[in-house]
Write a protein that holds these residues in place. Structure first.
Motif, PDB file in Angstrom:
ATOM      1  N   SER A 169       0.887  -1.159   0.000  1.00  0.00           N
ATOM      2  CA  SER A 169       0.000   0.000   0.000  1.00  0.00           C
ATOM      3  C   SER A 169       0.928   1.212   0.000  1.00  0.00           C
ATOM      4  O   SER A 169       2.143   1.063  -0.134  1.00  0.00           O
ATOM      5  N   TRP A 170       0.347   2.425   0.120  1.00  0.00           N
ATOM      6  CA  TRP A 170       1.235   3.583   0.116  1.00  0.00           C
ATOM      7  C   TRP A 170       2.196   3.528   1.306  1.00  0.00           C
ATOM      8  O   TRP A 170       1.749   3.222   2.422  1.00  0.00           O
ATOM      9  N   PRO A 171       3.503   3.743   1.082  1.00  0.00           N
ATOM     10  CA  PRO A 171       4.158   4.017  -0.189  1.00  0.00           C
ATOM     11  C   PRO A 171       4.445   2.741  -0.976  1.00  0.00           C
ATOM     12  O   PRO A 171       4.988   1.778  -0.435  1.00  0.00           O
ATOM     13  N   CYS A 172       4.085   2.755  -2.269  1.00  0.00           N
ATOM     14  CA  CYS A 172       4.393   1.639  -3.148  1.00  0.00           C
ATOM     15  C   CYS A 172       5.859   1.719  -3.577  1.00  0.00           C
ATOM     16  O   CYS A 172       6.569   2.672  -3.262  1.00  0.00           O
ATOM     17  N   PHE A 173       6.293   0.710  -4.314  1.00  0.00           N
ATOM     18  CA  PHE A 173       7.670   0.706  -4.796  1.00  0.00           C
ATOM     19  C   PHE A 173       7.768   1.484  -6.111  1.00  0.00           C
ATOM     20  O   PHE A 173       6.911   1.324  -6.988  1.00  0.00           O
ATOM     21  N   PRO A 174       8.807   2.302  -6.271  1.00  0.00           N
ATOM     22  CA  PRO A 174       9.013   3.024  -7.537  1.00  0.00           C
ATOM     23  C   PRO A 174       9.567   2.061  -8.597  1.00  0.00           C
ATOM     24  O   PRO A 174      10.779   1.888  -8.726  1.00  0.00           O
ATOM     25  N   LEU A 175       8.682   1.450  -9.351  1.00  0.00           N
ATOM     26  CA  LEU A 175       9.063   0.348 -10.229  1.00  0.00           C
ATOM     27  C   LEU A 175      10.131   0.713 -11.259  1.00  0.00           C
ATOM     28  O   LEU A 175      11.014  -0.114 -11.533  1.00  0.00           O
ATOM     29  N   PRO A 176      10.115   1.917 -11.877  1.00  0.00           N
ATOM     30  CA  PRO A 176      11.197   2.218 -12.821  1.00  0.00           C
ATOM     31  C   PRO A 176      12.587   2.156 -12.180  1.00  0.00           C
ATOM     32  O   PRO A 176      13.555   1.747 -12.837  1.00  0.00           O
ATOM     33  N   LEU A 177      12.697   2.543 -10.921  1.00  0.00           N
ATOM     34  CA  LEU A 177      13.980   2.463 -10.230  1.00  0.00           C
ATOM     35  C   LEU A 177      14.334   1.012  -9.933  1.00  0.00           C
ATOM     36  O   LEU A 177      15.487   0.584 -10.104  1.00  0.00           O
ATOM     37  N   LEU A 178      13.344   0.218  -9.512  1.00  0.00           N
ATOM     38  CA  LEU A 178      13.610  -1.184  -9.213  1.00  0.00           C
ATOM     39  C   LEU A 178      14.110  -1.933 -10.450  1.00  0.00           C
ATOM     40  O   LEU A 178      14.941  -2.840 -10.353  1.00  0.00           O
ATOM     41  N   ARG A 179      13.619  -1.549 -11.617  1.00  0.00           N
ATOM     42  CA  ARG A 179      14.003  -2.262 -12.849  1.00  0.00           C
ATOM     43  C   ARG A 179      15.458  -2.018 -13.231  1.00  0.00           C
ATOM     44  O   ARG A 179      16.025  -2.780 -14.021  1.00  0.00           O
ATOM     45  N   LEU A 180      16.084  -0.981 -12.671  1.00  0.00           N
ATOM     46  CA  LEU A 180      17.484  -0.698 -12.975  1.00  0.00           C
ATOM     47  C   LEU A 180      18.444  -1.520 -12.113  1.00  0.00           C
ATOM     48  O   LEU A 180      19.637  -1.608 -12.438  1.00  0.00           O
ATOM     49  N   ALA A 181      17.961  -2.087 -11.027  1.00  0.00           N
ATOM     50  CA  ALA A 181      18.849  -2.724 -10.052  1.00  0.00           C
ATOM     51  C   ALA A 181      19.242  -4.134 -10.488  1.00  0.00           C
ATOM     52  O   ALA A 181      18.432  -4.870 -11.059  1.00  0.00           O
ATOM     53  N   GLN A 182      20.492  -4.505 -10.189  1.00  0.00           N
ATOM     54  CA  GLN A 182      20.905  -5.885 -10.399  1.00  0.00           C
ATOM     55  C   GLN A 182      20.196  -6.817  -9.424  1.00  0.00           C
ATOM     56  O   GLN A 182      19.917  -7.958  -9.754  1.00  0.00           O
ATOM     57  N   ARG A 183      19.928  -6.304  -8.240  1.00  0.00           N
ATOM     58  CA  ARG A 183      19.262  -7.132  -7.238  1.00  0.00           C
ATOM     59  C   ARG A 183      18.402  -6.229  -6.366  1.00  0.00           C
ATOM     60  O   ARG A 183      18.844  -5.170  -5.909  1.00  0.00           O
ATOM     61  N   VAL A 184      17.172  -6.661  -6.131  1.00  0.00           N
ATOM     62  CA  VAL A 184      16.245  -5.967  -5.242  1.00  0.00           C
ATOM     63  C   VAL A 184      16.043  -6.838  -4.009  1.00  0.00           C
ATOM     64  O   VAL A 184      15.722  -8.036  -4.131  1.00  0.00           O
ATOM     65  N   VAL A 185      16.251  -6.262  -2.846  1.00  0.00           N
ATOM     66  CA  VAL A 185      16.109  -6.998  -1.589  1.00  0.00           C
ATOM     67  C   VAL A 185      14.970  -6.368  -0.798  1.00  0.00           C
ATOM     68  O   VAL A 185      14.957  -5.159  -0.557  1.00  0.00           O
ATOM     69  N   PHE A 186      14.002  -7.188  -0.410  1.00  0.00           N
ATOM     70  CA  PHE A 186      12.887  -6.733   0.409  1.00  0.00           C
ATOM     71  C   PHE A 186      13.154  -7.086   1.867  1.00  0.00           C
ATOM     72  O   PHE A 186      13.849  -8.060   2.170  1.00  0.00           O
ATOM     73  N   THR A 187      12.575  -6.314   2.759  1.00  0.00           N
ATOM     74  CA  THR A 187      12.735  -6.571   4.187  1.00  0.00           C
ATOM     75  C   THR A 187      11.605  -7.426   4.749  1.00  0.00           C
ATOM     76  O   THR A 187      11.626  -7.771   5.918  1.00  0.00           O
ATOM     77  N   SER A 188      10.633  -7.770   3.925  1.00  0.00           N
ATOM     78  CA  SER A 188       9.537  -8.648   4.343  1.00  0.00           C
ATOM     79  C   SER A 188       9.058  -9.453   3.146  1.00  0.00           C
ATOM     80  O   SER A 188       9.011  -8.943   2.015  1.00  0.00           O
ATOM     81  N   SER A 189       8.674 -10.685   3.388  1.00  0.00           N
ATOM     82  CA  SER A 189       8.158 -11.530   2.314  1.00  0.00           C
ATOM     83  C   SER A 189       6.841 -11.015   1.760  1.00  0.00           C
ATOM     84  O   SER A 189       6.467 -11.348   0.626  1.00  0.00           O
ATOM     85  N   VAL A 190       6.128 -10.176   2.506  1.00  0.00           N
ATOM     86  CA  VAL A 190       4.859  -9.652   1.995  1.00  0.00           C
ATOM     87  C   VAL A 190       5.093  -8.793   0.754  1.00  0.00           C
ATOM     88  O   VAL A 190       4.200  -8.648  -0.083  1.00  0.00           O
ATOM     89  N   SER A 191       6.289  -8.232   0.617  1.00  0.00           N
ATOM     90  CA  SER A 191       6.578  -7.359  -0.525  1.00  0.00           C
ATOM     91  C   SER A 191       6.586  -8.117  -1.850  1.00  0.00           C
ATOM     92  O   SER A 191       6.416  -7.507  -2.913  1.00  0.00           O
ATOM     93  N   LEU A 192       6.776  -9.414  -1.796  1.00  0.00           N
ATOM     94  CA  LEU A 192       6.754 -10.201  -3.025  1.00  0.00           C
ATOM     95  C   LEU A 192       5.378 -10.186  -3.675  1.00  0.00           C
ATOM     96  O   LEU A 192       5.242 -10.520  -4.860  1.00  0.00           O
ATOM     97  N   ARG A 193       4.355  -9.771  -2.903  1.00  0.00           N
ATOM     98  CA  ARG A 193       2.992  -9.703  -3.442  1.00  0.00           C
ATOM     99  C   ARG A 193       2.642  -8.306  -3.955  1.00  0.00           C
ATOM    100  O   ARG A 193       1.522  -8.092  -4.411  1.00  0.00           O
ATOM    101  N   ALA A 194       3.567  -7.380  -3.880  1.00  0.00           N
ATOM    102  CA  ALA A 194       3.293  -6.017  -4.325  1.00  0.00           C
ATOM    103  C   ALA A 194       3.123  -5.969  -5.839  1.00  0.00           C
ATOM    104  O   ALA A 194       3.660  -6.803  -6.577  1.00  0.00           O
ATOM    105  N   ASP A 195       2.387  -4.983  -6.300  1.00  0.00           N
ATOM    106  CA  ASP A 195       2.127  -4.842  -7.732  1.00  0.00           C
ATOM    107  C   ASP A 195       3.428  -4.640  -8.502  1.00  0.00           C
ATOM    108  O   ASP A 195       4.301  -3.868  -8.094  1.00  0.00           O
ATOM    109  N   GLY A 196       3.534  -5.344  -9.636  1.00  0.00           N
ATOM    110  CA  GLY A 196       4.644  -5.147 -10.555  1.00  0.00           C
ATOM    111  C   GLY A 196       5.942  -5.807 -10.176  1.00  0.00           C
ATOM    112  O   GLY A 196       6.969  -5.573 -10.825  1.00  0.00           O
ATOM    113  N   ILE A 197       5.952  -6.668  -9.150  1.00  0.00           N
ATOM    114  CA  ILE A 197       7.185  -7.280  -8.664  1.00  0.00           C
ATOM    115  C   ILE A 197       7.417  -8.627  -9.342  1.00  0.00           C
ATOM    116  O   ILE A 197       6.509  -9.457  -9.434  1.00  0.00           O
ATOM    117  N   ASP A 198       8.637  -8.841  -9.830  1.00  0.00           N
ATOM    118  CA  ASP A 198       9.057 -10.130 -10.374  1.00  0.00           C
ATOM    119  C   ASP A 198       9.883 -10.841  -9.308  1.00  0.00           C
ATOM    120  O   ASP A 198      11.045 -10.490  -9.080  1.00  0.00           O
TER     121      ASP A 198
END
Length: 434
Positions: free
Chosen positions: A119-148
């Motif tokens: 929910s707000w704040p969501c992840f800034p997906l254009p920035l995430l797409r530039l990263a070699q690796r994205v690390v979340f601090t909770s497994s719930v983030s894997l369910r966020a919109d637009g996440i691979d």
């Protein structure tokens, strides 16, 4: 330390952390990481001067360099010279301002995302797409919109608890001692925090409020209006939190249902000290409790009725409290260890360092103006309109966060970017709605 193909010793890879600030939970996690991880050199770029210096002291003690609020050219040079850059990511306008100032740079980019993102704040997906690796601090983030999920890892930033002393046994027949620890503000606490406790706790039972007392007058006024002037007792910050936690039996961790935190150091440290938590239902808190067995079932509440049901045995059955205390202590000390944090992040670094640097234009991922960057953190159906008006969400807790003067709100962004006319208009609209 490693060796090249000729057998010569290689210097440890240098990880440069870019963070808005390191005064709270993020700083605690980074300090633990840099103390434990001797395979890499960790440096820190902190965009705001720290109010608490523990993380900065840990970096310098480990031999790392620390840059506080550097100029744009210094920042760019520090990032370009790093073997990998780890952005400690949340919706802080100082971070957006820094990224917008950068020219194209050769980077191995890692993002450690310190919000849930569902929910707000969501992840800034254009920035995430530039990263070699994205690390979340909770497994719930894997369910966020637009996440691979294939490009992501999960490493909790909850404070490692190895350093905490073991709890002392509680007297089973003593009056239970209740407390609330951490950020004691209306932006973090459940909007009905005071009415819920006034209705659920018997007369004479008080709650120790341990943390920032800035908003104490407003909360105490609520207590007085409900005829419970002694319900909350504000103690301020505690310099010896382990000692204070040893004196508590129950942690009333009743936060806003839609809050975006994931680490929740107060919760994890309290559990490690044997303090039994009561948690308002939130996906990130449920993830922290996962694996605690029957404790999780009795620790989660979502209305006044369930709060009363959970409190009744905690207030009246010392043996029940003792069983739960032992269980939460064992769970926290098994899950939130410094060695585990370091091993998980080392695997992230190994994978990232195996890839070549890429020239990245981070500013281009943030839109053409600061208002565009602010909108990247909003849900798709947001109410921030091009005409400068704002329709806040119906959820009271989320709306309260969006009206906060900090927490990455439009008010916060408008102070950092005073020349952005759309941010200024949204800030005026939020102020008028307060």
């Amino acid at each position: 330390m490693g060796r090249d193909l000729t057998g010569s010793t290689l210097a440890p890879a240098r990880i440069v952390h870019l963070a808005p600030h390191v005064g709270g939970g993020v700083g605690t996690a980074l300090a633990a990481l840099v103390r434990e991880d001797k395979a890499h050199r960790h440096d820190l770029v902190c965009l705001e001067a720290p109010t608490r210096t523990g993380a900065v002291d840990a970096f310098t003690a480990a031999g790392g360099a620390v840059h506080i609020a550097p100029q744009a050219a210094t920042l760019a040079a520090a990032l370009a010279s790093a073997d990998a850059v780890q952005i400690e990511l949340w919706n802080h306008p100082a971070l957006i301002a820094a990224l917008r100032s950068l020219p194209p740079l050769p980077l191995r980019l890692l993002l450690w995302c310190h919000t849930a993102g569902t929910s707000w704040p969501c992840f800034p997906l254009p920035l995430l797409r530039l990263a070699q690796r994205v690390v979340f601090t909770s497994s719930v983030s894997l369910r966020a919109d637009g996440i691979d999920p294939r490009r992501c890892a999960v490493v909790s930033s909850a404070a490692p608890v190895d350093h905490l002393p073991l709890p002392v046994p509680r007297a089973a027949n003593a009056l239970p001692r209740l407390g609330c620890v951490g950020t004691l503000s209306k932006a973090k606490l459940h909007p009905d925090f005071v009415p819920l406790l006034a209705a659920a706790l018997p007369a004479g039972q008080s709650v120790a409020m341990i943390g920032d007392p800035t908003e104490a007058p407003a909360l105490l006024a609520e207590c007085a209006a409900l005829g419970r002037p002694d319900l909350l007792h504000f103690e301020g910050w505690c310099s010896d939190m382990p000692r204070r936690l040893r004196q508590l039996d129950v942690l009333l961790h009743l936060l806003q249902p839609s809050h975006y935190g994931t680490g929740e150091n107060a919760l994890v440290e309290a559990m490690a000290m044997g303090v039994v938590p009561l948690v308002w239902r939130n996906a990130a808190e449920l993830a922290l409790l996962r694996g605690a067995g029957h404790v999780a079932d009795s620790a989660v509440v979502d209305d006044l009725a369930s709060l009363r049901v959970a409190l009744e045995p905690l207030l009246n059955d010392g043996e029940h409290r003792a069983r739960l205390s032992a269980a939460v202590c064992q769970h926290a000390r098994a899950q939130f260890r410094t060695g585990r944090l370091s091993a998980q992040m080392s695997e992230v670094y190994r994978a990232a360092l195996a890839q070549p640097k890429r020239t990245l234009t981070l500013a281009a991922a943030l839109g053409t103006c600061p208002a565009d960057a602010f909108r990247l953190f909003l849900p798709a159906a947001h109410g921030y309109r091009d005409d400068g008006t704002v329709a806040l969400p119906r959820d009271r807790a989320e709306a309260a966060l969006m009206r906060s003067p900090t927490k990455g709100s439009a008010l916060h962004f408008a102070r950092v970017f005073p020349d952005d006319f759309l941010l200024a208009a949204w800030a005026r609209a939020l102020s008028a709605a307060a």
